[in-house]
Design a protein around this motif. Structure first.
Motif, PDB file in Angstrom:
ATOM      1  N   VAL A  55       0.832  -1.213   0.000  1.00 65.17           N
ATOM      2  CA  VAL A  55       0.000   0.000   0.000  1.00 65.17           C
ATOM      3  C   VAL A  55       0.859   1.252   0.000  1.00 65.17           C
ATOM      4  O   VAL A  55       1.833   1.344   0.749  1.00 65.17           O
ATOM      5  CB  VAL A  55      -0.908   0.030   1.248  1.00 65.17           C
ATOM      6  N   THR A  56       0.502   2.193  -0.829  1.00 59.92           N
ATOM      7  CA  THR A  56       1.195   3.480  -0.820  1.00 59.92           C
ATOM      8  C   THR A  56       0.248   4.566  -1.318  1.00 59.92           C
ATOM      9  O   THR A  56      -0.743   4.270  -1.987  1.00 59.92           O
ATOM     10  CB  THR A  56       2.466   3.433  -1.692  1.00 59.92           C
ATOM     11  N   HIS A  57       0.532   5.833  -0.954  1.00 61.05           N
ATOM     12  CA  HIS A  57      -0.206   6.896  -1.645  1.00 61.05           C
ATOM     13  C   HIS A  57       0.751   7.706  -2.510  1.00 61.05           C
ATOM     14  O   HIS A  57       0.400   8.757  -3.019  1.00 61.05           O
ATOM     15  CB  HIS A  57      -1.008   7.766  -0.672  1.00 61.05           C
ATOM     16  N   ASP A  58       1.963   7.147  -2.705  1.00 58.03           N
ATOM     17  CA  ASP A  58       2.995   7.801  -3.497  1.00 58.03           C
ATOM     18  C   ASP A  58       3.050   7.155  -4.886  1.00 58.03           C
ATOM     19  O   ASP A  58       3.454   6.011  -5.051  1.00 58.03           O
ATOM     20  CB  ASP A  58       4.331   7.624  -2.750  1.00 58.03           C
ATOM     21  N   GLN A  59       2.637   7.941  -5.898  1.00 57.06           N
ATOM     22  CA  GLN A  59       2.577   7.380  -7.252  1.00 57.06           C
ATOM     23  C   GLN A  59       3.934   6.955  -7.776  1.00 57.06           C
ATOM     24  O   GLN A  59       4.059   5.939  -8.453  1.00 57.06           O
ATOM     25  CB  GLN A  59       2.063   8.415  -8.228  1.00 57.06           C
ATOM     26  N   GLY A  60       4.964   7.753  -7.458  1.00 56.69           N
ATOM     27  CA  GLY A  60       6.310   7.439  -7.943  1.00 56.69           C
ATOM     28  C   GLY A  60       6.755   6.093  -7.392  1.00 56.69           C
ATOM     29  O   GLY A  60       7.326   5.265  -8.119  1.00 56.69           O
ATOM     30  N   GLU A  61       6.468   5.886  -6.103  1.00 53.67           N
ATOM     31  CA  GLU A  61       6.819   4.620  -5.459  1.00 53.67           C
ATOM     32  C   GLU A  61       6.107   3.459  -6.172  1.00 53.67           C
ATOM     33  O   GLU A  61       6.716   2.443  -6.498  1.00 53.67           O
ATOM     34  CB  GLU A  61       6.342   4.696  -4.005  1.00 53.67           C
ATOM     35  N   ALA A  62       4.817   3.642  -6.421  1.00 52.30           N
ATOM     36  CA  ALA A  62       4.026   2.592  -7.075  1.00 52.30           C
ATOM     37  C   ALA A  62       4.569   2.310  -8.478  1.00 52.30           C
ATOM     38  O   ALA A  62       4.758   1.151  -8.866  1.00 52.30           O
ATOM     39  CB  ALA A  62       2.567   3.003  -7.145  1.00 52.30           C
ATOM     40  N   MET A  63       4.857   3.357  -9.230  1.00 53.99           N
ATOM     41  CA  MET A  63       5.355   3.189 -10.604  1.00 53.99           C
ATOM     42  C   MET A  63       6.688   2.448 -10.604  1.00 53.99           C
ATOM     43  O   MET A  63       6.963   1.632 -11.476  1.00 53.99           O
ATOM     44  CB  MET A  63       5.586   4.560 -11.256  1.00 53.99           C
ATOM     45  N   ALA A  64       7.533   2.757  -9.601  1.00 60.47           N
ATOM     46  CA  ALA A  64       8.906   2.241  -9.618  1.00 60.47           C
ATOM     47  C   ALA A  64       8.998   0.751  -9.320  1.00 60.47           C
ATOM     48  O   ALA A  64       9.883   0.083  -9.843  1.00 60.47           O
ATOM     49  CB  ALA A  64       9.753   3.022  -8.612  1.00 60.47           C
ATOM     50  N   ILE A  65       8.116   0.211  -8.484  1.00 55.49           N
ATOM     51  CA  ILE A  65       8.369  -1.158  -8.011  1.00 55.49           C
ATOM     52  C   ILE A  65       7.308  -2.191  -8.403  1.00 55.49           C
ATOM     53  O   ILE A  65       7.468  -3.366  -8.112  1.00 55.49           O
ATOM     54  CB  ILE A  65       8.523  -1.198  -6.470  1.00 55.49           C
ATOM     55  N   SER A  66       6.248  -1.764  -9.079  1.00 56.14           N
ATOM     56  CA  SER A  66       5.108  -2.679  -9.226  1.00 56.14           C
ATOM     57  C   SER A  66       5.100  -3.467 -10.517  1.00 56.14           C
ATOM     58  O   SER A  66       5.501  -2.968 -11.561  1.00 56.14           O
ATOM     59  CB  SER A  66       3.806  -1.881  -9.222  1.00 56.14           C
ATOM     60  N   ASP A  67       4.568  -4.685 -10.430  1.00 56.10           N
ATOM     61  CA  ASP A  67       4.138  -5.392 -11.637  1.00 56.10           C
ATOM     62  C   ASP A  67       2.774  -4.854 -12.042  1.00 56.10           C
ATOM     63  O   ASP A  67       2.511  -4.620 -13.216  1.00 56.10           O
ATOM     64  CB  ASP A  67       4.030  -6.894 -11.360  1.00 56.10           C
ATOM     65  N   ASP A  68       1.917  -4.687 -11.040  1.00 50.85           N
ATOM     66  CA  ASP A  68       0.562  -4.180 -11.264  1.00 50.85           C
ATOM     67  C   ASP A  68       0.246  -3.099 -10.247  1.00 50.85           C
ATOM     68  O   ASP A  68       0.749  -3.155  -9.125  1.00 50.85           O
ATOM     69  CB  ASP A  68      -0.482  -5.286 -11.048  1.00 50.85           C
ATOM     70  N   ILE A  69      -0.601  -2.181 -10.637  1.00 49.29           N
ATOM     71  CA  ILE A  69      -1.072  -1.159  -9.706  1.00 49.29           C
ATOM     72  C   ILE A  69      -2.609  -1.223  -9.687  1.00 49.29           C
ATOM     73  O   ILE A  69      -3.238  -1.310 -10.746  1.00 49.29           O
ATOM     74  CB  ILE A  69      -0.622   0.254 -10.147  1.00 49.29           C
ATOM     75  N   VAL A  70      -3.162  -1.219  -8.477  1.00 52.29           N
ATOM     76  CA  VAL A  70      -4.617  -1.095  -8.330  1.00 52.29           C
ATOM     77  C   VAL A  70      -4.848   0.294  -7.741  1.00 52.29           C
ATOM     78  O   VAL A  70      -4.373   0.587  -6.648  1.00 52.29           O
ATOM     79  CB  VAL A  70      -5.181  -2.155  -7.358  1.00 52.29           C
ATOM     80  N   VAL A  71      -5.522   1.154  -8.484  1.00 44.74           N
ATOM     81  CA  VAL A  71      -5.778   2.503  -7.975  1.00 44.74           C
ATOM     82  C   VAL A  71      -7.186   2.544  -7.405  1.00 44.74           C
ATOM     83  O   VAL A  71      -8.139   2.088  -8.045  1.00 44.74           O
ATOM     84  CB  VAL A  71      -5.645   3.570  -9.088  1.00 44.74           C
ATOM     85  N   MET A  72      -7.302   3.038  -6.181  1.00 45.23           N
ATOM     86  CA  MET A  72      -8.640   3.153  -5.606  1.00 45.23           C
ATOM     87  C   MET A  72      -8.924   4.569  -5.138  1.00 45.23           C
ATOM     88  O   MET A  72      -8.016   5.341  -4.847  1.00 45.23           O
ATOM     89  CB  MET A  72      -8.838   2.146  -4.480  1.00 45.23           C
ATOM     90  N   ASN A  73     -10.204   4.879  -5.107  1.00 48.30           N
ATOM     91  CA  ASN A  73     -10.642   6.171  -4.585  1.00 48.30           C
ATOM     92  C   ASN A  73     -12.022   5.987  -3.977  1.00 48.30           C
ATOM     93  O   ASN A  73     -12.859   5.299  -4.556  1.00 48.30           O
ATOM     94  CB  ASN A  73     -10.711   7.206  -5.713  1.00 48.30           C
ATOM     95  N   ALA A  74     -12.237   6.568  -2.806  1.00 46.38           N
ATOM     96  CA  ALA A  74     -13.535   6.520  -2.131  1.00 46.38           C
ATOM     97  C   ALA A  74     -14.136   5.121  -2.097  1.00 46.38           C
ATOM     98  O   ALA A  74     -15.310   4.926  -2.413  1.00 46.38           O
ATOM     99  CB  ALA A  74     -14.489   7.507  -2.802  1.00 46.38           C
TER     100      ALA A  74
END
Ligand SMILES: Nc1ncnc2c1ncn2[C@@H]1O[C@H](COP(=O)(O)OP(=O)(O)OP(=O)(O)O)[C@@H](O)[C@H]1O
Ligand SMILES: [Mg+2]
Length: 345
Positions: free
Chosen positions: A192-211
């Motif tokens: 879990v992160t709220h840092d997009q750069g962190e997510a972009m740098a290390i992920s195979d997949d990203i799940v973006v959620m809001n509300a």
């Protein structure tokens, strides 16, 4: 293709009469690192707690390795969790902190010795085995917390903003190490992160959620270049979000791919607006209204002569433009992206 190891289907969670998670579905592939990215309060921790078995009023299905785990207690799930606050035992040495879970499982002294020694080596803390947590830096403490979770060989490791208490430089180096452990040890991680750069740098997949809802799931490249709705376009990468009509005002002509209707929303990424003329590109004259130094790049606010504000990012060539400087930007119409859905409900 890697199979879906964790499947979340139609998950809804109510806390104190508040529906915090609303009919969420997403998957995590085996042996991958998936990040769960979203603004504060979007429900990331709540979902993680539900997967770990720490939430009660949960409806929907959670399948781990094909098996429904909702009826299992937290202990039966074999899921590890690492928190933002390291939560180490202050009166135990680093070795004993890492050994704790194995001792609870009544593993033999020889097995504990071997497993903990190997894990301390993996996280680079062999020299600190006899130290106590308050003798370690924040980054070292978090590595102990990660080692303590990984030594139990969980089926799935959940990490809830494990780097947010650390300073920027340590954060970057530790995120790379976590990615390395994940690949080396073949662990499935949900991070879990709220840092997009962190997510972009290390992920195979990203799940973006809001509300409490999933907005988009995909590879970092897909998430960045093909946002499916306005929320995604604005949340990821500071994109320009324009209607088809506004693009026409800038001089872009409709094509068979892009009708440029006034109801359609398009993304123009700031780094794709170029100061250099290009074949087929549309020229957009205007002036600079604000300048932000980012180090390697410079971010400009630009106001076109057609009165449309645009965000632009250019490489820093030592001579940044000043406010009120006039310039012409060039946009290749092939690089605009039609947003999948016009409005987030
Ligand atoms: N016990 C509770 N009772 C009622 N509402 C709660 C409770 N715990 C959390 N919430 C609400 O649920 C929503 C999601 O909270 P959650 O902690 O999952 O968010 P988050 O995405 O992890 O945020 P952050 O990035 O700040 O950690 C928030 O609006 C929060 O106020
Ligand atoms: Mg949280």
């Amino acid at each position: 293709m890697q199979s879906d190891f964790l499947q979340i289907q139609n998950l809804s969670i109510t806390l104190s009469g508040n529906q915090v998670i609303k009919d969420m579905s997403f998957n995590v592939r085996r042996n991958t690192l998936t990040t769960f990215l979203g603004p504060s309060g979007s429900g990331k921790t709540t979902v993680l707690r539900a997967i770990a078995g720490l939430n009660t009023s949960v409806s929907g299905q959670i399948l781990l390795d094909g098996q429904e785990i909702q009826s299992q207690s937290a202990n039966q799930r074999h899921i590890g969790m690492v928190f933002q606050s390291y939560a180490l035992f202050p009166n135990m040495t680093i070795f004993d902190n890492v050994a704790y879970g194995l001792r609870v499982q009544k593993k033999s002294a020889a097995v504990i010795q071997q497993e903990v020694t190997a894990m301390l080596q993996t996280v680079g803390l062999t020299a600190k085995r006899d130290a106590y947590p308050d003798q370690l830096s924040g980054g070292q403490k978090q590595r102990v917390a990660i080692a303590r979770a990984m030594v139990l060989r969980p089926k799935l490791l959940l990490l809830d903003e494990p780097l947010s208490a650390l300073d920027a430089k340590i954060r970057v180096s530790l995120r790379e190490q976590i990615r390395e452990y994940q690949q080396k040890l073949g662990i499935t991680m949900l991070f879990v992160t709220h840092d997009q750069g962190e997510a972009m740098a290390i992920s195979d997949d990203i799940v973006v959620m809001n509300a409490g809802c999933v907005q988009q799931q995909g590879s970092p490249m897909t998430i960045y270049t093909q946002p499916t709705n306005d929320f995604m376009a604005q949340f990821i990468g500071n994109h320009n979000l324009l209607t088809g009509q506004q693009l026409q005002q800038l001089g872009v002509a409709p094509t068979t791919h892009h009708a440029l209707a006034s109801t359609e929303h398009y993304v123009v990424r700031p780094e794709l607006l170029s100061p250099e003329p290009q074949p087929g590109a549309v020229a957009i004259p205007g002036k600079i209204t604000a300048v932000t130094m980012l180090g390697d790049r410079v971010r400009y606010q630009f106001l076109s002569d057609a009165d449309l504000p645009l965000k632009v990012e250019l490489l820093n060539h030592n001579t940044p433009l000043a406010v009120d400087a006039t310039m012409t930007l060039y946009l290749d119409p092939a690089m605009i992206h039609l947003v999948g859905a016009a409005h987030v409900k």
